[in-house]
Design a protein around this motif. Structure first.
Motif, short mmCIF file in Angstrom:
data_model
loop_
_atom_site.label_atom_id
_atom_site.label_comp_id
_atom_site.label_asym_id
_atom_site.label_seq_id
_atom_site.Cartn_x
_atom_site.Cartn_y
_atom_site.Cartn_z
N ASN A 71 -9.17 36.41 -7.31
CA ASN A 71 -10.51 36.87 -6.96
C ASN A 71 -11.57 36.24 -7.87
OD1 ASN A 71 -10.06 38.95 -4.82
ND2 ASN A 71 -8.81 39.89 -6.43
N ASP A 72 -12.67 35.77 -7.26
CA ASP A 72 -13.87 35.35 -8.01
C ASP A 72 -13.56 34.30 -9.07
OD1 ASP A 72 -15.63 37.34 -6.73
OD2 ASP A 72 -14.38 38.78 -7.79
N SER A 73 -12.68 33.36 -8.75
CA SER A 73 -12.28 32.33 -9.71
C SER A 73 -12.67 30.95 -9.19
CB SER A 73 -10.77 32.38 -9.96
OG SER A 73 -10.41 33.58 -10.63
N VAL A 74 -12.74 29.99 -10.13
CA VAL A 74 -13.09 28.61 -9.80
C VAL A 74 -12.09 27.66 -10.44
CG1 VAL A 74 -14.79 26.76 -10.10
CG2 VAL A 74 -15.57 29.09 -9.58
N ILE A 75 -11.62 26.68 -9.67
CA ILE A 75 -10.99 25.49 -10.23
C ILE A 75 -11.89 24.32 -9.90
CG2 ILE A 75 -9.06 23.88 -10.12
CD1 ILE A 75 -7.21 26.22 -9.53
N ILE A 233 -21.31 27.07 -19.39
CA ILE A 233 -21.11 26.80 -17.96
C ILE A 233 -20.13 27.80 -17.37
CG2 ILE A 233 -20.11 25.13 -16.35
CD1 ILE A 233 -21.33 22.91 -18.08
N ASP A 234 -19.04 28.04 -18.07
CA ASP A 234 -18.04 28.99 -17.61
C ASP A 234 -18.62 30.39 -17.47
OD1 ASP A 234 -15.35 30.12 -17.15
OD2 ASP A 234 -15.59 30.91 -19.18
N GLN A 235 -19.37 30.84 -18.46
CA GLN A 235 -19.96 32.18 -18.41
C GLN A 235 -20.92 32.31 -17.24
OE1 GLN A 235 -19.37 35.04 -20.21
NE2 GLN A 235 -17.61 33.87 -20.97
N HIS A 236 -21.71 31.28 -17.00
CA HIS A 236 -22.65 31.33 -15.88
C HIS A 236 -21.90 31.43 -14.55
CE1 HIS A 236 -26.94 30.67 -14.68
NE2 HIS A 236 -26.34 30.51 -13.52
N LEU A 237 -20.84 30.64 -14.40
CA LEU A 237 -20.06 30.69 -13.16
C LEU A 237 -19.46 32.08 -12.94
CD1 LEU A 237 -18.18 27.27 -13.17
CD2 LEU A 237 -19.76 28.07 -11.43
N GLN A 238 -19.04 32.72 -14.03
CA GLN A 238 -18.43 34.05 -13.90
C GLN A 238 -19.42 35.10 -13.43
OE1 GLN A 238 -15.67 35.44 -16.97
NE2 GLN A 238 -15.49 33.35 -17.74
N HIS A 239 -20.72 34.84 -13.61
CA HIS A 239 -21.73 35.80 -13.19
C HIS A 239 -22.24 35.54 -11.78
CE1 HIS A 239 -21.94 36.68 -17.57
NE2 HIS A 239 -22.22 37.89 -17.14
N LEU A 240 -21.75 34.48 -11.13
CA LEU A 240 -22.17 34.18 -9.77
C LEU A 240 -21.14 34.77 -8.80
CD1 LEU A 240 -23.24 30.44 -10.17
CD2 LEU A 240 -24.74 32.44 -10.01
N SER A 241 -21.61 35.56 -7.86
CA SER A 241 -20.69 36.20 -6.91
C SER A 241 -20.54 35.42 -5.61
CB SER A 241 -21.17 37.63 -6.59
OG SER A 241 -22.49 37.62 -6.09
N CYS A 242 -21.54 34.64 -5.22
CA CYS A 242 -21.52 33.89 -3.97
C CYS A 242 -20.90 32.51 -4.20
CB CYS A 242 -22.94 33.77 -3.42
SG CYS A 242 -23.07 32.68 -1.99
N VAL A 243 -19.95 32.12 -3.36
CA VAL A 243 -19.27 30.83 -3.54
C VAL A 243 -20.25 29.67 -3.39
CG1 VAL A 243 -17.50 29.28 -2.62
CG2 VAL A 243 -17.03 31.72 -2.85
N GLN A 244 -21.20 29.76 -2.47
CA GLN A 244 -22.18 28.70 -2.31
C GLN A 244 -23.03 28.54 -3.57
OE1 GLN A 244 -22.46 26.40 0.31
NE2 GLN A 244 -23.71 25.44 -1.28
N ASP A 245 -23.35 29.66 -4.22
CA ASP A 245 -24.09 29.58 -5.50
C ASP A 245 -23.25 28.87 -6.56
OD1 ASP A 245 -26.24 30.89 -4.38
OD2 ASP A 245 -25.71 32.85 -5.21
N LYS A 246 -21.94 29.08 -6.54
CA LYS A 246 -21.06 28.40 -7.49
C LYS A 246 -21.04 26.90 -7.23
CE LYS A 246 -18.08 32.46 -8.01
NZ LYS A 246 -16.75 33.05 -7.81
N ILE A 247 -20.99 26.51 -5.95
CA ILE A 247 -21.02 25.10 -5.60
C ILE A 247 -22.33 24.47 -6.08
CG2 ILE A 247 -21.13 23.46 -3.68
CD1 ILE A 247 -19.25 25.34 -2.14
N ASN A 248 -23.45 25.14 -5.81
CA ASN A 248 -24.76 24.62 -6.21
C ASN A 248 -24.85 24.46 -7.73
OD1 ASN A 248 -25.47 24.65 -3.52
ND2 ASN A 248 -26.61 26.56 -3.65
N TYR A 249 -24.32 25.45 -8.45
CA TYR A 249 -24.37 25.40 -9.91
C TYR A 249 -23.53 24.24 -10.45
CZ TYR A 249 -24.19 26.76 -14.79
OH TYR A 249 -24.28 26.75 -16.16
#
Length: 266
Positions: A71-75, A233-249
């Motif tokens: 859940n809510d993770s990024v690779i 960068i990691d901390q900011h990604l963890q605070h984004l809930s929308c996947v599209q926002d993660k892609i944009n970041y």
């Protein structure tokens, strides 16, 4: 125009070619995103939770990576990375694996942001094995059958020897760590990325004994005004809930930052 394949609320974006490989969605609102044509070979990719992202930048080499996101993770995997046979990346418990450009990854290596089971301190009545992200800079070499556990941070130009076990440690740029548990072996080093010594002739061996000054300029890292924090960068990604926002970041703060010393680590 990127190809988009939808499976319910999950999406595969980009030209992904599967060779004895599969992408499996078990959750919702997940995205597998690649910048250009990507070959996944002899591996399995699993989205077992919701709102997670796998983003793979431009790579000409086939990728043989078993990957799992919860859940809510990024690779995130950067450009021009080389994977020698199958390795395994598990970004779970809402933590991330971020890897810069030109990773040189030997075979049967594991990345795990979380332990499978919780460990508690009997006296303090609290958990002692909290999960953490794994963060890797540019042009890092990771030796065969290494195990990278939660909290590992490696700066650009870092090296891990084969069979290294590392957890919750920082490897500065141009530094070699090895062993179990990992410890510093040598600092102020860099490695030759574009050739292998296995079939060297005697002449090539002799030529390799001294480095070229141009290689040193290219592969030794230092802090400058473009250096940024992988941890931030990691901390900011963890605070984004929308996947599209993660892609944009990721696009704005990793992909567009093309400076050599962006992931220097002291």
């Amino acid at each position: 125009m990127k190809q988009v394949v939808k499976e319910g609320t999950n999406q595969i974006i980009g030209n992904v070619i599967l060779k004895n490989a599969e992408i499996i969605f078990k959750g919702t609102d997940n995205v597998f995103y690649c910048k250009n044509k990507l070959i996944l070979e002899n591996c399995k990719v699993r989205f077992t939770g919701n709102h997670s992202l796998i983003y793979i930048d431009e790579n000409d080499y086939p990728m043989s990576l078993n990957m799992r996101v919860g859940n809510d993770s990024v690779i995130y995997i950067g450009k021009d990375c080389y994977v020698n046979r199958t390795s395994h990346l598990y970004a779970t418990e809402r933590k991330n694996i971020i890897i810069g450009n030109q990773l040189l990854l030997s075979f049967e290596t594991y990345f795990r942001t979380a332990d499978p089971h919780i460990i508690y301190d009997c006296n303090l009545s609290k958990r002692v094995n909290e999960s953490k992200s794994i963060l890797i800079g540019d042009r890092v070499w990771i030796g065969q059958q290494s195990l990278l556990l939660k909290g590992t941070v490696i700066g650009s130009g870092g090296i891990l020897g084969g069979h290294t076990v590392i957890a919750n440690k920082r490897v500065p740029s141009n530094t070699l760590f090895a062993g179990n548990p990992a410890c510093k072996v040598k600092e102020h080093v860099f490695f030759g990325y574009h050739y292998s010594t296995h079939d060297f002739t005697e002449e090539q061996e002799q030529q390799s004994l001294l480095y070229q000054e141009e290689d040193k300029k290219q592969f030794v890292y230092e802090k400058d005004k473009y250096t940024c924090s992988l941890e931030q960068i990691d901390q900011h990604l963890q605070h984004l809930s929308c996947v599209q926002d993660k892609i944009n970041y990721i696009e704005e703060n990793i992909v567009k930052n093309k400076h050599k010393n962006r992931f220097y680590l002291s």
